[in-house]
Design a protein around this motif. Structure first.
Motif, PDB file in Angstrom:
ATOM      1  N   GLY A 205       0.772  -1.224   0.000  1.00 44.29           N
ATOM      2  CA  GLY A 205       0.000   0.000   0.000  1.00 44.29           C
ATOM      3  C   GLY A 205       0.803   1.273   0.000  1.00 44.29           C
ATOM      4  O   GLY A 205       0.242   2.357  -0.127  1.00 44.29           O
ATOM      5  N   SER A 206       2.127   1.196   0.127  1.00 42.03           N
ATOM      6  CA  SER A 206       2.944   2.417   0.104  1.00 42.03           C
ATOM      7  C   SER A 206       4.378   2.085  -0.281  1.00 42.03           C
ATOM      8  O   SER A 206       4.845   0.956  -0.107  1.00 42.03           O
ATOM      9  N   VAL A 207       5.068   3.118  -0.788  1.00 39.98           N
ATOM     10  CA  VAL A 207       6.474   2.962  -1.148  1.00 39.98           C
ATOM     11  C   VAL A 207       7.307   2.725   0.099  1.00 39.98           C
ATOM     12  O   VAL A 207       8.224   1.895   0.101  1.00 39.98           O
ATOM     13  N   THR A 208       6.993   3.428   1.178  1.00 36.50           N
ATOM     14  CA  THR A 208       7.765   3.298   2.425  1.00 36.50           C
ATOM     15  C   THR A 208       7.678   1.883   2.987  1.00 36.50           C
ATOM     16  O   THR A 208       8.690   1.285   3.387  1.00 36.50           O
ATOM     17  N   ALA A 209       6.474   1.324   3.024  1.00 41.60           N
ATOM     18  CA  ALA A 209       6.302  -0.032   3.554  1.00 41.60           C
ATOM     19  C   ALA A 209       7.009  -1.057   2.676  1.00 41.60           C
ATOM     20  O   ALA A 209       7.660  -1.987   3.170  1.00 41.60           O
ATOM     21  N   ALA A 210       6.915  -0.886   1.361  1.00 42.88           N
ATOM     22  CA  ALA A 210       7.588  -1.810   0.447  1.00 42.88           C
ATOM     23  C   ALA A 210       9.096  -1.738   0.613  1.00 42.88           C
ATOM     24  O   ALA A 210       9.796  -2.759   0.589  1.00 42.88           O
ATOM     25  N   ALA A 211       9.615  -0.502   0.788  1.00 38.30           N
ATOM     26  CA  ALA A 211      11.058  -0.333   0.985  1.00 38.30           C
ATOM     27  C   ALA A 211      11.516  -1.056   2.244  1.00 38.30           C
ATOM     28  O   ALA A 211      12.559  -1.715   2.252  1.00 38.30           O
ATOM     29  N   ALA A 212      10.732  -0.947   3.322  1.00 40.57           N
ATOM     30  CA  ALA A 212      11.084  -1.623   4.577  1.00 40.57           C
ATOM     31  C   ALA A 212      11.063  -3.129   4.402  1.00 40.57           C
ATOM     32  O   ALA A 212      11.945  -3.848   4.892  1.00 40.57           O
ATOM     33  N   ASN A 213      10.075  -3.626   3.676  1.00 40.40           N
ATOM     34  CA  ASN A 213       9.956  -5.076   3.474  1.00 40.40           C
ATOM     35  C   ASN A 213      11.087  -5.630   2.605  1.00 40.40           C
ATOM     36  O   ASN A 213      11.565  -6.748   2.829  1.00 40.40           O
ATOM     37  N   LEU A 214      11.495  -4.836   1.626  1.00 44.41           N
ATOM     38  CA  LEU A 214      12.507  -5.309   0.682  1.00 44.41           C
ATOM     39  C   LEU A 214      13.934  -4.970   1.105  1.00 44.41           C
ATOM     40  O   LEU A 214      14.891  -5.462   0.500  1.00 44.41           O
ATOM     41  N   GLY A 215      14.076  -4.114   2.095  1.00 41.92           N
ATOM     42  CA  GLY A 215      15.413  -3.739   2.542  1.00 41.92           C
ATOM     43  C   GLY A 215      16.060  -2.663   1.701  1.00 41.92           C
ATOM     44  O   GLY A 215      17.287  -2.567   1.645  1.00 41.92           O
ATOM     45  N   TYR A 216      15.253  -1.867   1.000  1.00 42.44           N
ATOM     46  CA  TYR A 216      15.750  -0.767   0.190  1.00 42.44           C
ATOM     47  C   TYR A 216      15.356   0.558   0.837  1.00 42.44           C
ATOM     48  O   TYR A 216      14.538   0.610   1.767  1.00 42.44           O
ATOM     49  N   THR A 217      15.895   1.667   0.305  1.00 42.10           N
ATOM     50  CA  THR A 217      15.434   2.995   0.725  1.00 42.10           C
ATOM     51  C   THR A 217      14.217   3.371  -0.118  1.00 42.10           C
ATOM     52  O   THR A 217      14.067   2.900  -1.258  1.00 42.10           O
ATOM     53  N   PRO A 218      13.331   4.217   0.411  1.00 46.31           N
ATOM     54  CA  PRO A 218      12.167   4.655  -0.379  1.00 46.31           C
ATOM     55  C   PRO A 218      12.564   5.300  -1.701  1.00 46.31           C
ATOM     56  O   PRO A 218      11.884   5.113  -2.716  1.00 46.31           O
ATOM     57  N   SER A 219      13.679   6.049  -1.691  1.00 49.92           N
ATOM     58  CA  SER A 219      14.095   6.707  -2.943  1.00 49.92           C
ATOM     59  C   SER A 219      14.520   5.678  -3.988  1.00 49.92           C
ATOM     60  O   SER A 219      14.253   5.846  -5.186  1.00 49.92           O
TER      61      SER A 219
END
Length: 296
Positions: A17-31
């Motif tokens: 549902g969000s870029v921030t949550a996906a970044a946390a799940n994947l281990g990447y930065t939001p940018s």
């Protein structure tokens, strides 16, 4: 072309549902996630996400690609599992060639082991002449062949693995003057008519080489290309024969079998495999099972 890794990133964003949550799940930065999504949108040529409050939701194109990403993810998982099963010897196929007398003695017990230990492996099994399948092995059309090693034990692309030495025995009619001896010198047979039991090739070469070493050439009065028929000719008194021990499982009741020495003709039974064949647990296991069968 759409990048599979970026499709999986899109799927992670849509499901979370969000870029921030996906970044946390994947281990990447939001940018980093945003940059990958921007490249994917450029590859697709159409917007994939739209902002809703603090989150994002997929456009129609985004939903379509997310569904395809889910299918691709399942297919990749299935492919990885299939390769893992193949690597472990749980699936796949072995193409095997063998000659007649090696079937019951070597091939049958080895295949029984293979079926028990690797039930998911398919077997392409075909009987051939003792030297014919070497080109199949060298060209990768057969994984393993049981052969009688040729005089020159080199064949481009083929590695020979010794299994056993199969000595030839003298086969005489009952009542023959030599039948009273328990052990025969090969020269005892020099003046006798012979029944040829082998086709031209490495098996016949073993007989001819032994006779040459004893100083004579056999007088073939009758020709046969299989062992039961050769025994029948011997039993009828048409001559004597040399037949390998592996070929005497079914003995004619009207013949006697005697060991031969000085020299004792022997045919060397080998497994032939491709020299550059990649490591395969199932093939290594089959070779070990053939060694066990040869040692019984």
């Amino acid at each position: 072309m759409l990048d599979v890794r970026r499709l999986q990133i899109l799927r992670a964003v849509v499901t979370s549902g969000s870029v921030t949550a996906a970044a946390a799940n994947l281990g990447y930065t939001p940018s980093a996630i945003s940059q990958q999504l921007a490249v994917l949108e450029k590859e697709a040529g159409i917007p994939l996400l739209e902002r809703v409050g603090r989150g994002v939701q997929p456009t129609e194109a985004g939903r379509l690609l997310t569904e395809h990403a889910a299918v691709i993810s399942r297919q990749l998982a299935e492919a990885e599992a299939a390769v893992a099963h193949l690597r472990a010897g749980r699936t796949g196929q072995l193409t095997i060639r063998y000659f007649a007398t090696a079937g019951a003695v070597l091939m049958a017990p080895a295949l029984a082991w293979l079926r028990t230990q690797h039930p998911g492996v398919r077997i392409d099994l075909k009987m051939t002449d003792p030297e014919d399948p070497l080109s199949e092995v060298a060209q990768g059309r057969a994984d393993l062949a049981i052969v009688v090693a040729p005089r020159v034990r080199r064949h481009d692309g083929v590695r020979f693995v010794h299994l056993l030495d199969d000595p030839y025995r003298a086969v005489l009619p009952r009542g023959h003057r030599l039948a009273a001896k328990r052990l025969l010198d090969l020269t005892d047979l020099a003046d006798e008519p012979w029944v040829r039991s082998e086709q031209p090739g490495p098996c016949l070469d073993a007989i001819l080489d032994g006779c040459a070493a004893a100083g004579f050439s056999p007088n073939f009065a009758v020709e046969s290309e299989d062992y039961p028929t050769a025994q029948g000719f011997v039993a009828a008194g048409l001559g004597l024969s040399l037949i390998p021990d592996m070929g005497l499982a079914n003995r004619h009741p009207a013949v006697v079998i005697r060991k031969v020495r000085n020299p004792e003709p022997v045919r060397a039974i080998h497994a032939a495999v491709r020299e550059t064949s990649p490591a395969r647990p199932v093939l290594d296991g089959l070779l070990a099972a053939l060694h066990d069968a040869a040692g019984r």
